[in-house]
Motif scaffolding. Structure first.
Motif, short mmCIF file in Angstrom:
data_model
loop_
_atom_site.label_atom_id
_atom_site.label_comp_id
_atom_site.label_asym_id
_atom_site.label_seq_id
_atom_site.Cartn_x
_atom_site.Cartn_y
_atom_site.Cartn_z
N ASN A 279 0.81 -1.23 0.00
CA ASN A 279 0.00 0.00 0.00
C ASN A 279 0.84 1.26 0.00
O ASN A 279 2.00 1.27 0.38
CB ASN A 279 -0.96 -0.01 1.19
CG ASN A 279 -0.23 0.01 2.51
OD1 ASN A 279 0.20 1.05 2.98
ND2 ASN A 279 -0.07 -1.16 3.13
N ASP A 280 0.21 2.32 -0.44
CA ASP A 280 0.77 3.66 -0.41
C ASP A 280 0.16 4.39 0.78
O ASP A 280 -1.05 4.29 1.02
CB ASP A 280 0.42 4.38 -1.72
CG ASP A 280 1.22 5.66 -1.92
OD1 ASP A 280 1.64 6.26 -0.91
OD2 ASP A 280 1.40 6.07 -3.08
N TYR A 281 0.98 5.11 1.55
CA TYR A 281 0.48 5.78 2.75
C TYR A 281 -0.59 6.82 2.42
O TYR A 281 -1.53 7.03 3.17
CB TYR A 281 1.63 6.45 3.50
CG TYR A 281 1.22 7.03 4.83
CD1 TYR A 281 1.37 6.29 6.00
CD2 TYR A 281 0.68 8.30 4.93
CE1 TYR A 281 0.98 6.80 7.23
CE2 TYR A 281 0.29 8.83 6.16
CZ TYR A 281 0.44 8.07 7.30
OH TYR A 281 0.05 8.57 8.51
N GLY A 282 -0.47 7.47 1.26
CA GLY A 282 -1.39 8.56 0.95
C GLY A 282 -0.94 9.85 1.61
O GLY A 282 0.23 10.02 1.96
N PHE A 283 -1.88 10.79 1.81
CA PHE A 283 -1.48 12.07 2.40
C PHE A 283 -1.48 12.02 3.92
O PHE A 283 -2.07 11.14 4.54
CB PHE A 283 -2.33 13.23 1.88
CG PHE A 283 -3.83 13.17 2.12
CD1 PHE A 283 -4.38 12.57 3.23
CD2 PHE A 283 -4.70 13.77 1.21
CE1 PHE A 283 -5.75 12.57 3.45
CE2 PHE A 283 -6.07 13.76 1.40
CZ PHE A 283 -6.59 13.16 2.52
N GLY A 284 -0.78 12.99 4.51
CA GLY A 284 -0.82 13.22 5.95
C GLY A 284 -1.76 14.37 6.22
O GLY A 284 -1.37 15.54 6.19
N ARG A 285 -3.00 14.03 6.46
CA ARG A 285 -4.02 15.06 6.66
C ARG A 285 -5.22 14.43 7.36
O ARG A 285 -5.60 13.31 7.05
CB ARG A 285 -4.44 15.64 5.30
CG ARG A 285 -5.44 16.78 5.39
CD ARG A 285 -5.88 17.24 4.01
NE ARG A 285 -6.84 18.31 4.09
CZ ARG A 285 -7.56 18.75 3.06
NH1 ARG A 285 -7.41 18.21 1.87
NH2 ARG A 285 -8.43 19.72 3.22
N TRP A 286 -5.79 15.16 8.28
CA TRP A 286 -7.02 14.73 8.93
C TRP A 286 -8.11 15.68 8.43
O TRP A 286 -8.37 16.73 9.02
CB TRP A 286 -6.86 14.76 10.45
CG TRP A 286 -5.79 13.81 10.90
CD1 TRP A 286 -4.44 14.01 10.90
CD2 TRP A 286 -6.00 12.47 11.36
NE1 TRP A 286 -3.80 12.88 11.34
CE2 TRP A 286 -4.71 11.92 11.64
CE3 TRP A 286 -7.13 11.67 11.58
CZ2 TRP A 286 -4.54 10.63 12.11
CZ3 TRP A 286 -6.95 10.38 12.06
CH2 TRP A 286 -5.68 9.87 12.31
N VAL A 287 -8.73 15.30 7.33
CA VAL A 287 -9.59 16.20 6.57
C VAL A 287 -10.75 16.72 7.42
O VAL A 287 -11.54 15.93 7.95
CB VAL A 287 -10.15 15.50 5.31
CG1 VAL A 287 -11.02 16.47 4.51
CG2 VAL A 287 -9.01 14.99 4.44
N ASN A 288 -10.82 18.05 7.52
CA ASN A 288 -11.92 18.74 8.20
C ASN A 288 -12.02 18.41 9.68
O ASN A 288 -13.01 18.76 10.32
CB ASN A 288 -13.26 18.45 7.51
CG ASN A 288 -13.39 19.24 6.21
OD1 ASN A 288 -12.61 20.14 5.93
ND2 ASN A 288 -14.40 18.91 5.43
N ILE A 289 -11.00 17.73 10.25
CA ILE A 289 -10.98 17.52 11.70
C ILE A 289 -10.22 18.68 12.31
O ILE A 289 -8.98 18.68 12.36
CB ILE A 289 -10.34 16.16 12.06
CG1 ILE A 289 -11.14 15.01 11.42
CG2 ILE A 289 -10.30 15.98 13.57
CD1 ILE A 289 -10.58 13.64 11.67
N GLU A 290 -10.95 19.69 12.73
CA GLU A 290 -10.36 20.98 13.11
C GLU A 290 -9.30 20.86 14.20
O GLU A 290 -8.26 21.53 14.12
CB GLU A 290 -11.49 21.94 13.50
CG GLU A 290 -11.03 23.34 13.85
CD GLU A 290 -10.66 23.47 15.31
OE1 GLU A 290 -9.77 24.28 15.64
OE2 GLU A 290 -11.28 22.76 16.13
N PRO A 291 -9.46 19.99 15.25
CA PRO A 291 -8.41 19.92 16.27
C PRO A 291 -7.08 19.41 15.76
O PRO A 291 -6.04 19.64 16.39
CB PRO A 291 -9.00 18.96 17.31
CG PRO A 291 -10.48 19.00 17.09
CD PRO A 291 -10.64 19.18 15.62
N LYS A 292 -7.08 18.69 14.63
CA LYS A 292 -5.84 18.17 14.06
C LYS A 292 -5.30 19.16 13.04
O LYS A 292 -5.57 19.07 11.83
CB LYS A 292 -6.08 16.81 13.39
CG LYS A 292 -5.95 15.61 14.31
CD LYS A 292 -4.48 15.36 14.71
CE LYS A 292 -4.34 14.01 15.39
NZ LYS A 292 -2.96 13.77 15.84
#
Length: 717
Positions: free
Chosen positions: A413-426
Motif C-alpha cells: 500500500n501507499d500511505y497517501g497524504f498526511g491530513r485529517w480532513v476537516n478535523i479541526e483539532p488536528k
C-alpha cells in the motif's frame, strides 16, 4: 434541471416498478437528507477555521440549497422552494459587508471560507439552486440575490483574484465552473464568456476551454493523481452539462477529441477492484468511485457517449446514479444487466499535456476463483506545478512506485497524504507537517531509496523536470503480463529500471508478482528497497535481532519517522530472504534475492511524531550496498485463515526462494525455486529493442528468447 426533466423524475419516483431502482433510491435518499437538515434553524454563520463549525455549516448550507432546489422541481414541495429563497436572501443580506476570512496557508481567502476554493464550490451549488427557483421570485428578490450575493462573488473571483481565476489547475477549474454556472443562472452571458474563454477571451491563457485542452493528458490522465482528478471532474462535468444545455453550438462534449469522455474513463479505470482509488500523490486512502464526481461521470458518460457495459458495472458498484435524466437512463440499464466485476483490463495511461511525461501502468488478472488481481506501476511526472501556487504542490517523490491488490485488499500500500480532513483539532483540518517530512518522501513508498535521500533531492522544482519512460507493456503473453519503466537522473549517477511481471504458474490458482528492480551506477551506494504492508508477521527464513531500544532508522528524508524494530542479516550461499505475513484471511510471502548480501529491516511508522499525527503502520526495508544491483522479488498470495473455524490452510507458499542468475544492459535472468521442484527461469530484456530475438550468457549458460520477456520451466533432478 429543466421542468420537463423534473417531471420525468417525478413519474419515475412514483411508478411502482421503478421507485426502488438506483434512481428511485437516490431521490428518496436526497429527500431524507434534506428533511433532516430542514429541522435545524436556518443560520448564516461568520468566519471559522477549516473544518470548524462555521466552515461545515456554510458547506452544509450549499449542499442542502442544491438538494432543495432540484427536489422542489421534482416533488413540487413548497417548503423546499421557500428554503432556497430564504437562505439565498439571508446570504445576500450579509455578504457585501463580510471582510475577507483569515487564511492560515498560502491560499487566497474568501469571505465565507478560509480559501476561495470552498467559496467557488459554494457559488456553484447555490447558483444551481437559484436557477431552480428563479421563476418563483419577484423582481426585488431577484435583484437583491443577484446584486448583493452572486455578482459580489463573481467580482471577488474574476477581479480581486483575477491572477488565480485563469490558472490551469483543479482550483481554476472550480473557479470557472462556478462563475459560468452563475452566469447562466442570472442570465448574464458576459459572465459566462469569462468562464468559458478566460479573462482575456483567448481560450488559451485561461477559461474552461483552456482547462480542457491543457489540464489532462491525451489519455485523460490528470497529473495530480486520482484523488484530485475525481475532485476536478465534478465541476468539469457540471459546467459541461450546463454548456451543452444552454449553448449546444459549442459542442462541448466533442472538444479535444472527446476529452471529457477520455478523462472520465481514465479515472474510473485506475480504481482498485473494490472501487477504492489508488493513493498516488497527496491522496486519501478511503476515496473511491462513490465520490460525487464519479457518480456524475458514470451517468453523464452513459447518456452523452453511448451505452457501455462497464459504466453499468460502475453504477452497480456505486449503488447510485446521478439524479437527472442521465441517471434515469443508467438506472434502467443497471436494473437489466447482470452484475459485472470492475475489470477495466491492463493498459498504460500516458502523463503530460502531450502524453510525453511518463505515465501509469496497470496489470489486471481475474483468476479461477474470480478474484481480481491488480498491480500498478507509477512512472509519471511529479504531481504538481509549484509555479502556479505554493499550496498546490501535491506531488510525492515516488518514481517507480508499486501497488499490489487482491482478495479485496491493498497488499502493498501507499500511505497517501498526511491530513485529517476537516478535523479541526488536528492542525485545523489542513495538511499536517509530517505530510512533507514523511508522506511525500521516497521511503514512504514502495520503491528504492538511494543513500537515504529522496528522489530528486526531495525538491519539487527539480522533480518537475523529470519523469519516467515506458520500457514495455505486454498484456497477452502466454506466461502472463508485464510492464517495465525506467527513471534516469532521479539520483545523480544512478539509473533505475523496474519491471513487474504478473505470472501464472502451473499448480497455483493465484498469479505471482515478480518484481525486478535494477539499479546501475559507477559508484557504490546504499540501496533501500522499501515495502509497505499491513498484517502480522508469520514467518521468516532468517534470524531477527530485535532492537533493544527503539531509535529512528535515519535522520532525514522520512527516515526520522521510522522506528527500527529489528533486522536480519542475509549472507551465505543462498543470499535470499523470505518473509510471510497474515492480512485478513490471506497469507502473503515475499522472497527476495540479495546477491550482494544485506539486511532486512523491520520498521514501524511513528518516530519523531510528538502529536501522534501519523498512522502506526509496518514496513520492510531491504538494504544492500554496491554499484549495480538487481532486487529480484516474488510476491505470492496463498492460503486461507479463518480464526472462528480454527482453520489455516497453505500457510507456506509455493515459492521457496529467488536466485539472480545474472543481469546486465542486455537482460536480467532469474530463477524461481519452487517447493514442488518445478522451478521457473524468467528472462527479461533490458535493451531498447524489446521485440526482437534476445540472447545472453551468464556463468557459461546461454539463454535465448523472443519478445520483452519469457519463461522456461526447469525441473530439478
Amino acid at each position: 434541471m429543466s421542468v420537463e426533466e423534473a417531471a420525468q423524475l417525478r413519474r419515475h419516483l412514483h411508478a411502482a416498478e421503478t421507485r426502488d431502482d438506483l434512481l428511485g433510491r437516490a431521490i428518496k435518499r436526497d429527500i431524507r437528507a434534506l428533511e433532516l437538515y430542514l429541522q435545524l434553524p436556518p443560520e448564516v454563520p461568520g468566519h471559522g477555521e477549516a473544518g470548524g463549525y462555521e466552515h461545515n455549516r456554510h458547506k452544509q448550507n450549499y449542499i442542502h440549497l442544491h438538494l432543495a432546489g432540484k427536489l422542489w422541481l421534482i416533488t413540487q414541495e413548497p417548503r423546499y422552494r421557500d428554503y432556497v429563497i430564504d437562505m439565498l436572501q439571508r446570504y445576500a443580506d450579509v455578504y457585501p459587508q463580510l471582510r475577507l476570512n483569515t487564511s492560515k496557508d498560502t491560499n487566497p481567502p474568501g469571505r465565507l471560507f478560509h480559501q476561495t476554493l470552498n467559496e467557488n464550490m459554494w457559488l456553484l451549488y447555490a447558483s444551481d439552486a437559484y436557477s431552480c427557483v428563479h421563476a418563483c421570485l419577484n423582481t426585488e428578490q431577484r435583484l437583491h440575490i443577484e446584486n448583493n450575493l452572486f455578482r459580489e462573488m463573481v467580482q471577488l473571483f474574476t477581479e480581486t483574484y483575477a491572477h488565480d481565476f485563469d490558472i490551469v489547475h483543479n482550483h481554476g477549474l472550480w473557479a470557472v465552473a462556478a462563475v459560468g454556472i452563475c452566469g447562466y443562472a442570472i442570465n448574464d452571458q458576459g459572465i459566462v464568456d469569462k468562464a468559458l474563454y478566460g479573462l482575456k477571451g483567448d481560450s488559451v491563457s485561461g477559461g474552461f476551454l483552456a482547462q480542457l485542452e491543457q489540464l489532462f493528458s491525451p489519455d485523460g490522465y490528470y497529473m495530480e493523481g486520482p484523488y484530485y482528478h475525481r475532485f476536478a471532474l465534478r465541476p468539469l462535468l457540471l459546467f459541461a452539462e450546463a454548456i451543452e444545455r444552454r449553448q449546444p453550438q459549442v459542442r462541448i462534449y466533442d472538444v479535444k477529441q472527446q476529452i471529457i469522455k477520455r478523462t472520465s474513463l481514465a479515472l474510473m479505470s485506475t480504481a482498485f477492484p473494490d472501487g477504492t482509488l489508488p493513493a498516488l500523490n497527496d491522496s486519501s486512502k478511503t476515496m473511491g468511485i462513490s465520490d460525487e464526481g464519479l457518480i456524475i461521470a458514470t451517468s453523464l458518460c452513459y447518456q452523452r457517449y453511448g451505452a457501455d457495459p462497464m459504466l453499468v458495472a460502475m453504477a452497480q458498484h456505486q449503488q447510485q446514479v446521478w439524479v437527472g435524466a442521465a441517471g434515469l437512463q443508467l438506472a434502467r440499464a443497471a436494473r437489466d444487466q447482470a452484475p459485472m466485476p470492475l475489470n477495466w483490463g491492463s493498459f498504460v495511461l500516458n502523463d503530460g499535456a502531450e502524453g510525453e511525461r511518463g505515465g501509469l501502468g496497470i496489470l489486471r488478472h481475474q483468476d479461477k476463483t474470480d478474484d481480481l488481481h491488480m498491480a500498478l506501476l507509477w512512472f509519471g511526472q511529479h504531481g504538481s506545478d509549484h509555479k502556479l501556487h505554493a499550496a498546490l504542490d501535491h506531488g510525492h517523490f515516488d518514481g517507480l512506485h508499486l501497488s499490489w491488490f487482491n482478495r479485496s485488499q491493498e497488499v502493498l500500500n501507499d500511505y497517501g497524504f498526511g491530513r485529517w480532513v476537516n478535523i479541526e483539532p488536528k492542525f485545523g483540518g489542513r495538511y499536517i507537517p509530517e505530510n512533507k517530512s514523511y508522506c511525500k518522501q521516497t521511503i514512504a513508498h514502495n520503491t528504492v531509496v538511494v543513500d537515504e535521500q529522496s528522489q530528486n533531492r526531495g525538491d519539487t522544482a527539480t522533480a518537475e523536470q523529470r519523469w519516467g519512460e515506458l520500457h514495455f507493456c505486454v498484456t497477452d503473453h502466454p506466461a502472463g503480463q508485464g510492464i517495465s519503466a525506467r527513471a534516469q537522473g532521479y539520483y545523480e549517477g544512478v539509473d533505475m529500471q523496474r519491471s513487474v511481471l504478473m505470472l501464472q504458474l502451473e499448480g497455483l490458482s493465484a498469479p505471482v508478482l515478480l518484481d525486478l528492480y535494477r539499479l546501475t551506477s559507477t559508484a557504490e551506494h546504499q540501496y533501500d528497497y522499501a515495502l509497505h504492508y499491513q498484517g502480522q508477521i508469520i514467518h521468516t527464513d532468517f534470524d531477527i535481532s530485535a532492537s533493544p531500544q527503539l531509535s529512528a532508522l535515519g535522520a532525514a528524508h522520512g527516515y526520522q519517522h521510522l522506528w527500527e524494530l529489528g533486522r536480519g542479516h542475509i549472507s551465505g550461499e543462498t543470499q535470499s530472504a523470505q518473509v510471510s505475513w497474515l492480512m485478513g484471511h490471506s497469507y502473503y510471502s515475499i522472497s527476495t534475492a540479495l546477491p550482494a548480501g544485506g539486511d532486512v529491516i523491520f520498521c514501524r511508522i511513528g518516530a519523531n511524531d510528538p502529536q501522534f499525527n501519523l498512522r502506526s503502520e509496518p514496513a520492510l526495508v531491504i538494504r544492500s550496498r554496491g554499484r549495480d544491483q538487481l532486487f529480484a522479488t516474488v510476491l505470492e498470495t496463498h492460503g486461507h485463515f479463518d480464526e472462528s473455524m480454527e482453520i489455516s490452510e497453505n500457510a507456506r507458499g509455493d515459492i521457496e526462494r529467488v536466485e539472480v542468475i545474472g543481469h546486465n544492459q542486455a537482460a536480467s535472468v532469474v530463477r524461481l525455486k519452487r517447493r514442488s521442484g518445478q522451478n521457473l527461469v524468467v528472462m527479461l530484456s533490458n535493451s531498447s529493442d524489446v521485440e526482437g530475438p534476445h540472447s545472453v550468457e551468464f556463468n557459461g549458460q546461454l539463454y535465448r528468447w523472443n519478445g520483452a520477456f519469457a519463461t522456461r520451466p526447469e525441473t530439478e533432478a
